[in-house]
Write a protein that holds these residues in place. Structure first.
Motif, PDB file in Angstrom:
ATOM      1  N   VAL A 110       0.864  -1.019   0.013  1.00 47.06           N
ATOM      2  CA  VAL A 110       0.021  -0.033   0.047  1.00 47.06           C
ATOM      3  C   VAL A 110       0.825   1.280   0.073  1.00 47.06           C
ATOM      4  N   SER A 111       0.897   1.993  -1.236  1.00 44.98           N
ATOM      5  CA  SER A 111       1.642   3.099  -1.338  1.00 44.98           C
ATOM      6  C   SER A 111       0.986   4.445  -1.442  1.00 44.98           C
ATOM      7  N   ASN A 112       1.717   5.498  -0.888  1.00 47.68           N
ATOM      8  CA  ASN A 112       1.206   6.840  -0.960  1.00 47.68           C
ATOM      9  C   ASN A 112       1.833   7.460  -2.080  1.00 47.68           C
ATOM     10  N   VAL A 113       1.158   7.819  -2.965  1.00 45.63           N
ATOM     11  CA  VAL A 113       1.964   8.306  -4.331  1.00 45.63           C
ATOM     12  C   VAL A 113       1.513   9.934  -4.565  1.00 45.63           C
ATOM     13  N   GLY A 114       0.598  10.268  -3.311  1.00 41.62           N
ATOM     14  CA  GLY A 114       0.091  11.625  -3.264  1.00 41.62           C
ATOM     15  C   GLY A 114       1.367  12.584  -2.617  1.00 41.62           C
ATOM     16  N   ALA A 115       0.636  13.864  -2.567  1.00 42.99           N
ATOM     17  CA  ALA A 115       1.531  14.789  -1.855  1.00 42.99           C
ATOM     18  C   ALA A 115       1.650  14.971  -0.428  1.00 42.99           C
ATOM     19  N   GLY A 116       0.630  14.384   0.240  1.00 43.47           N
ATOM     20  CA  GLY A 116       0.247  14.618   1.443  1.00 43.47           C
ATOM     21  C   GLY A 116       0.207  13.214   2.243  1.00 43.47           C
ATOM     22  N   ALA A 117       0.198  13.386   3.825  1.00 41.66           N
ATOM     23  CA  ALA A 117       0.270  12.266   4.349  1.00 41.66           C
ATOM     24  C   ALA A 117      -1.295  11.680   4.429  1.00 41.66           C
ATOM     25  N   ALA A 118      -1.349  10.287   4.505  1.00 42.79           N
ATOM     26  CA  ALA A 118      -2.757   9.632   4.510  1.00 42.79           C
ATOM     27  C   ALA A 118      -2.949   9.191   6.281  1.00 42.79           C
ATOM     28  N   LEU A 119      -4.056   9.544   6.814  1.00 38.85           N
ATOM     29  CA  LEU A 119      -4.135   9.254   7.873  1.00 38.85           C
ATOM     30  C   LEU A 119      -5.274   8.237   8.194  1.00 38.85           C
ATOM     31  N   ASN A 120      -5.280   7.418   9.298  1.00 44.38           N
ATOM     32  CA  ASN A 120      -6.254   6.517   9.708  1.00 44.38           C
ATOM     33  C   ASN A 120      -6.754   5.730   8.564  1.00 44.38           C
ATOM     34  N   VAL A 121      -5.676   4.958   7.934  1.00 42.77           N
ATOM     35  CA  VAL A 121      -5.821   4.156   6.863  1.00 42.77           C
ATOM     36  C   VAL A 121      -6.354   2.732   7.244  1.00 42.77           C
ATOM     37  N   ALA A 122      -7.696   2.754   6.879  1.00 46.19           N
ATOM     38  CA  ALA A 122      -8.467   1.320   6.751  1.00 46.19           C
ATOM     39  C   ALA A 122      -8.362   0.503   5.436  1.00 46.19           C
ATOM     40  N   LEU A 123      -7.742  -0.839   6.143  1.00 48.03           N
ATOM     41  CA  LEU A 123      -7.562  -1.660   4.803  1.00 48.03           C
ATOM     42  C   LEU A 123      -8.289  -2.973   5.106  1.00 48.03           C
ATOM     43  N   ASP A 124      -9.028  -3.210   3.738  1.00 48.83           N
ATOM     44  CA  ASP A 124     -10.060  -4.109   3.763  1.00 48.83           C
ATOM     45  C   ASP A 124      -9.730  -5.117   2.452  1.00 48.83           C
ATOM     46  N   ILE A 125      -9.496  -6.229   2.598  1.00 47.13           N
ATOM     47  CA  ILE A 125      -9.100  -7.072   1.448  1.00 47.13           C
ATOM     48  C   ILE A 125      -9.973  -8.455   1.606  1.00 47.13           C
ATOM     49  N   GLU A 126     -10.581  -8.506   0.138  1.00 44.40           N
ATOM     50  CA  GLU A 126     -11.677  -9.577   0.139  1.00 44.40           C
ATOM     51  C   GLU A 126     -10.876 -11.005  -0.300  1.00 44.40           C
ATOM     52  N   GLU A 127     -11.163 -12.071   0.837  1.00 46.26           N
ATOM     53  CA  GLU A 127     -10.416 -13.432   0.555  1.00 46.26           C
ATOM     54  C   GLU A 127     -10.992 -13.996  -0.584  1.00 46.26           C
ATOM     55  N   PRO A 128     -10.208 -14.305  -1.574  1.00 46.70           N
ATOM     56  CA  PRO A 128     -10.560 -15.017  -2.903  1.00 46.70           C
ATOM     57  C   PRO A 128     -10.993 -16.604  -2.450  1.00 46.70           C
ATOM     58  N   ALA A 129     -11.671 -17.071  -3.435  1.00 47.52           N
ATOM     59  CA  ALA A 129     -12.156 -18.711  -3.293  1.00 47.52           C
ATOM     60  C   ALA A 129     -11.105 -19.559  -3.732  1.00 47.52           C
ATOM     61  N   ASP A 130     -10.122 -19.773  -2.608  1.00 54.74           N
ATOM     62  CA  ASP A 130      -8.950 -20.438  -2.960  1.00 54.74           C
ATOM     63  C   ASP A 130      -8.529 -21.114  -1.873  1.00 54.74           C
ATOM     64  N   ASN A 131      -7.655 -22.125  -1.912  1.00 55.57           N
ATOM     65  CA  ASN A 131      -7.144 -23.027  -0.853  1.00 55.57           C
ATOM     66  C   ASN A 131      -5.895 -22.320  -0.364  1.00 55.57           C
ATOM     67  N   LEU A 132      -5.947 -21.231   0.516  1.00 51.12           N
ATOM     68  CA  LEU A 132      -4.790 -20.372   0.870  1.00 51.12           C
ATOM     69  C   LEU A 132      -3.765 -21.151   1.736  1.00 51.12           C
ATOM     70  N   LEU A 133      -4.206 -22.445   2.102  1.00 48.84           N
ATOM     71  CA  LEU A 133      -3.132 -23.301   2.811  1.00 48.84           C
ATOM     72  C   LEU A 133      -2.026 -23.871   1.948  1.00 48.84           C
ATOM     73  N   LYS A 134      -2.488 -24.019   0.632  1.00 49.39           N
ATOM     74  CA  LYS A 134      -1.392 -24.622  -0.233  1.00 49.39           C
ATOM     75  C   LYS A 134      -0.582 -23.471  -0.589  1.00 49.39           C
ATOM     76  N   ARG A 135      -0.998 -22.438  -0.423  1.00 54.91           N
ATOM     77  CA  ARG A 135      -0.225 -21.211  -0.981  1.00 54.91           C
ATOM     78  C   ARG A 135       0.897 -21.187   0.002  1.00 54.91           C
ATOM     79  N   ASP A 136       0.990 -21.458   1.213  1.00 56.64           N
ATOM     80  CA  ASP A 136       2.034 -20.934   2.151  1.00 56.64           C
ATOM     81  C   ASP A 136       2.242 -19.608   2.272  1.00 56.64           C
ATOM     82  N   LEU A 137       1.241 -18.963   2.593  1.00 56.62           N
ATOM     83  CA  LEU A 137       1.435 -17.548   2.712  1.00 56.62           C
ATOM     84  C   LEU A 137       2.241 -16.941   3.947  1.00 56.62           C
TER      85      LEU A 137
END
Length: 236
Positions: A110-137
């Motif tokens: 998550v990169s800030n490419v703007g000119a000012g600071a980003a505050l109180n950043v909430a990140l929400d990532i939707e989990e895909p339909a996949d077997n994540l255990l096999k990915r060894d994240l």
């Protein structure tokens, strides 16, 4: 599915309607319209003679020039406001990357490419339909993360997601949606949505490096030696 599907909105907390000249432009146009209506009303009452028409023409021209000047001034004020915002607003983007010390490790950034600071950043990532255990994240980015207090200008938050050959492979990790909600220093709220596809990292050196191949080979050799030693002990 598109690689990126981006929507970037900003909610103003104050001054959004008065600061860009909309009220001044509306009042001026209304006033000029009323003056024109009055002038032509008087002409209709007194009759449209040649002499009266010549008297009205300078008034109409002056009103048109005043209206055009006000419109151009309001437009210039709006452009200045947009330029000022662009020079101070934060802009967060979600994207993939690679570890500098291990190119085979794919990162989620998550990169800030703007000119000012980003505050109180909430990140929400939707989990895909996949077997994540096999990915060894290395890091399960799909778990709910605590709010980031600040991401400064030209800085990034990086998560080591996993190795390329497990995330890509014959069946790559499905695309997933990312939502970012954050604020600027003045309290303005921003929302950005992305759709990331791991396939964009294919052929970018995400395969096993020679060093990792050596490590894997040594691990196999060590395992083979250990199994042989155990078999020799049992044979005795």
């Amino acid at each position: 599915m598109a690689k990126y599907s981006v929507r970037h909105d900003k909610t103003e907390v104050h001054g959004g309607f008065l600061s860009d000249g909309k009220v001044a432009l509306g009042l001026t146009i209304g006033l000029l319209s009323a003056i024109l209506f009055f002038v032509f009303g008087q002409q209709e009452i007194s009759g449209f003679g040649a002499q009266n028409s010549l008297r009205v023409i300078p008034i109409v021209v002056s009103l048109l020039v005043a209206g055009a000047s006000t419109t151009l001034a309001a437009k210039a004020l709006t452009e200045q406001s947009k330029a000022r915002e662009a020079a101070t607003d934060p802009v967060l983007i979600a994207h993939f990357g690679q570890r500098e010390d291990a190119r085979e490790v794919i990162t989620f950034n998550v990169s800030n490419v703007g000119a000012g600071a980003a505050l109180n950043v909430a990140l929400d990532i939707e989990e895909p339909a996949d077997n994540l255990l096999k990915r060894d994240l290395f890091v399960n980015i799909f778990d709910k993360h605590h709010i980031f207090t600040v991401i400064p200008h030209n800085k990034s938050v990086k998560f080591s997601l996993g190795v390329g050959w497990r995330l890509l492979g014959e069946k790559p990790l499905p695309p997933f949606a990312v939502s970012l909600v954050y604020e600027d220093l003045a309290g303005g709220e921003y929302r950005s949505n992305f759709v990331l596809d791991i396939r964009e990292m294919a052929k970018l050196g995400a395969d096993k490096s020679p060093e990792m191949r050596m490590v894997s080979a040594l691990e196999k050799i060590a395992l083979s030696v250990e199994q042989k030693n155990k078999s020799d002990v049992y044979a005795k």
